[in-house]
Design an enzyme around this catalytic site. Structure first.
Site, PDB file in Angstrom:
ATOM      1  N   SER A 257     -65.606  89.417  59.291  1.00  0.00           N
ATOM      2  CA  SER A 257     -66.509  90.125  58.296  1.00  0.00           C
ATOM      3  C   SER A 257     -66.745  89.199  57.041  1.00  0.00           C
ATOM      4  CB  SER A 257     -65.733  91.326  57.899  1.00  0.00           C
ATOM      5  OG  SER A 257     -64.414  90.943  57.095  1.00  0.00           O
ATOM      6  N   GLY A 286     -64.055  92.673  61.090  1.00  0.00           N
ATOM      7  CA  GLY A 286     -62.844  93.047  62.017  1.00  0.00           C
ATOM      8  C   GLY A 286     -62.345  92.039  63.286  1.00  0.00           C
ATOM      9  N   ASN A 316     -57.748  88.149  60.284  1.00  0.00           N
ATOM     10  CA  ASN A 316     -57.542  89.622  61.117  1.00  0.00           C
ATOM     11  C   ASN A 316     -56.331  89.527  62.016  1.00  0.00           C
ATOM     12  OD1 ASN A 316     -59.440  90.826  59.449  1.00  0.00           O
ATOM     13  ND2 ASN A 316     -60.990  90.364  60.812  1.00  0.00           N
ATOM     14  N   ASP A 407     -62.291  92.581  46.707  1.00  0.00           N
ATOM     15  CA  ASP A 407     -61.173  93.444  47.238  1.00  0.00           C
ATOM     16  C   ASP A 407     -60.181  92.532  47.415  1.00  0.00           C
ATOM     17  OD1 ASP A 407     -62.446  92.132  49.228  1.00  0.00           O
ATOM     18  OD2 ASP A 407     -62.661  93.866  50.473  1.00  0.00           O
ATOM     19  N   HIS A 410     -62.933  90.070  50.595  1.00  0.00           N
ATOM     20  CA  HIS A 410     -64.171  89.555  50.984  1.00  0.00           C
ATOM     21  C   HIS A 410     -64.801  89.063  49.558  1.00  0.00           C
ATOM     22  CE1 HIS A 410     -63.102  92.879  53.971  1.00  0.00           C
ATOM     23  NE2 HIS A 410     -63.695  91.857  54.594  1.00  0.00           N
TER      24      HIS A 410
END
Length: 437
Positions: A257, A286, A316, A407, A410
């Site tokens: 992502s 993802g 991930n 966040d 990201h």
């Protein structure tokens, strides 16, 4: 099959005498520990968790919810089963907590975690079933396809091998949360008779965690089902069109992502820096190493010759699965081999996985730091170059600014500009070096 009423029985799994009553036609498969009697239940979304007290509970909203439209709730049914219902949720979970933890060390090889479930509304959802296996240890099994296949089929029995939740070095001596299920999207599931069965008979298997990162698969997540494969097809078409127009990709970015975000928060910088280089963005939100491997093996870098491939992947694997960084590194090594086979003249810029979480020292930050140590060893000074951009992305003390990481994972537009600036000298050198022989 109808749900079974909970039994007033909770004992140590090892050496337990069988205490379950079974419906007509079913034989007991081994000693059984019923988990629902005496357990505390908790219902959660991504922002809050609340105990299931009484017959119904709705997860409360904070003053400024991140997902205002979401609704997560649970209720007790008259037959003793529980129903979890969620709508427009980024995350929804039903968790079982024991007041007396179980020592499962003697049952890891042959026991099963079993439950009866009914999934009548799964068109926009899918389930994970998991276990909290100790401090900083959460393991879960993706049952998206199984839960969708069970939709409308009435009550089903699920039996997962306990070894699905075991990793090297795991300590199962005090398991206080032996069961949870979670999902996202919108759906409804009913569960009953959650139990541990010694010498159980599994109804399904689970991936081998030792080889999962190198086994090519598509991304099976609720929130990706509608766009992941169409994105893959769109990228294949874009390559075909670029080649036909005489402008094949010269620079390829491959990742998850964070790389995908060049088409969103990073669009302005992409158009300034990389669009003139006929760049191709192969980032998919993802993705883990095994998902990228599937994409590469299904044509995404075939049919053209790039000058440089920029690869960043792995957060991930270590984040969602919290897998051993050495296992993730094996997945990255497999990708480097695949890139070499399909793009033999391209130079690879392997980026260290970007930092995450507000401060240094968290479990996920430590996992990624260890992963990056492995990745640095893949550089060979010719075909593969390694670059760690943490010094230009994080603050001098290692903390992350929400101006760069909104966040704490990201990037913002300023974050993408820092990425581009920090990478520029190395990227320019590789682009100017010419193709490999």
């Amino acid at each position: 099959m109808s749900p079974l009423h909970p039994l007033i029985c909770l004992a140590a799994l090892v050496g337990l005498s069988a205490c379950s009553s079974l419906p007509a036609g079913r034989a007991p498969t081994g000693d059984v520990t019923e988990l629902m009697p005496g357990a505390r239940w908790e219902v959660a979304d991504m922002e809050a968790a609340t105990p299931l007290v009484g017959d119904t509970v709705v997860v409360p909203k904070p003053a400024q919810p991140r997902v205002p439209a979401s609704d997560v709730r649970a209720r007790r049914e008259a037959d003793g089963s529980l129903t979890l219902q969620w709508r427009e949720a980024w995350y929804a979970a039903l968790r079982l907590h024991l007041t007396q933890p179980l020592d499962l060390r003697g049952a890891l090889d042959d026991a099963t975690l079993e439950l009866d479930w009914r999934s009548d509304d799964m068109a926009r959802a899918g389930l994970h079933v998991g276990m909290a296996c100790g401090p900083d240890c959460v393991r879960k099994v993706n049952l998206l396809r199984a839960s969708r296949a069970a939709q409308g089929q009435g009550w089903q029995q699920l039996a997962l091998p306990l070894r699905c939740f075991v990793r090297d070095g795991a300590d199962f001596r005090a398991i206080a949360q032996p069961f949870f299920l979670d999902s996202s999207g919108s759906g409804t599931v009913q569960v009953a008779r959650v139990r541990l069965v010694r010498q159980g008979r599994p109804s399904t298997g689970c991936p081998d965690y030792r080889s999962e990162s190198v086994t090519p698969v598509t991304l099976d997540q609720v929130w990706a089902m509608d766009w992941w494969m169409p994105r893959h097809e769109k990228k294949l078409q874009a390559v075909r069109e670029a080649v036909a127009a005489g402008r094949p990709p010269q620079l390829v970015f491959i990742g998850d992502s964070i790389t995908h975000g060049w088409e969103d928060a990073g669009r302005r910088i992409w158009d300034e820096r990389y669009a003139p280089l006929d760049a191709l963005d192969l980032g998919y939100g993802g993705d883990k190493t095994e998902n990228v491997l599937w994409r590469l093996q299904h044509g995404e870098i075939d049919g053209f010759q790039a000058r440089v491939v920029v690869l960043m992947i792995g957060t991930n694997n270590t984040g969602d699965r919290q897998e051993d960084p050495a296992t993730t590194a094996a997945g990255v090594r497999r990708l480097l081999d695949e890139i070499r086979a399909r793009q033999p003249a391209a130079r690879v810029l392997l980026l260290a996985v970007f930092p995450r979480d507000a401060e240094p020292g968290t479990r996920l930050r430590r996992l990624n730091d260890r992963l990056n140590q492995h990745l640095a060893g893949f550089a060979d000074g010719e075909r593969i170059s390694f670059l760690d951009l943490q010094p230009v992305l994080a603050e001098p003390d290692g903390r992350l600014s929400t101006a760069i990481f909104p966040d704490l994972l990201h990037l913002s537009e300023d974050g993408y500009r820092r990425w581009a600036d920090g990478m520029a000298p190395t990227l320019q050198r590789l682009l100017s070096a010419g193709p490999l022989r």
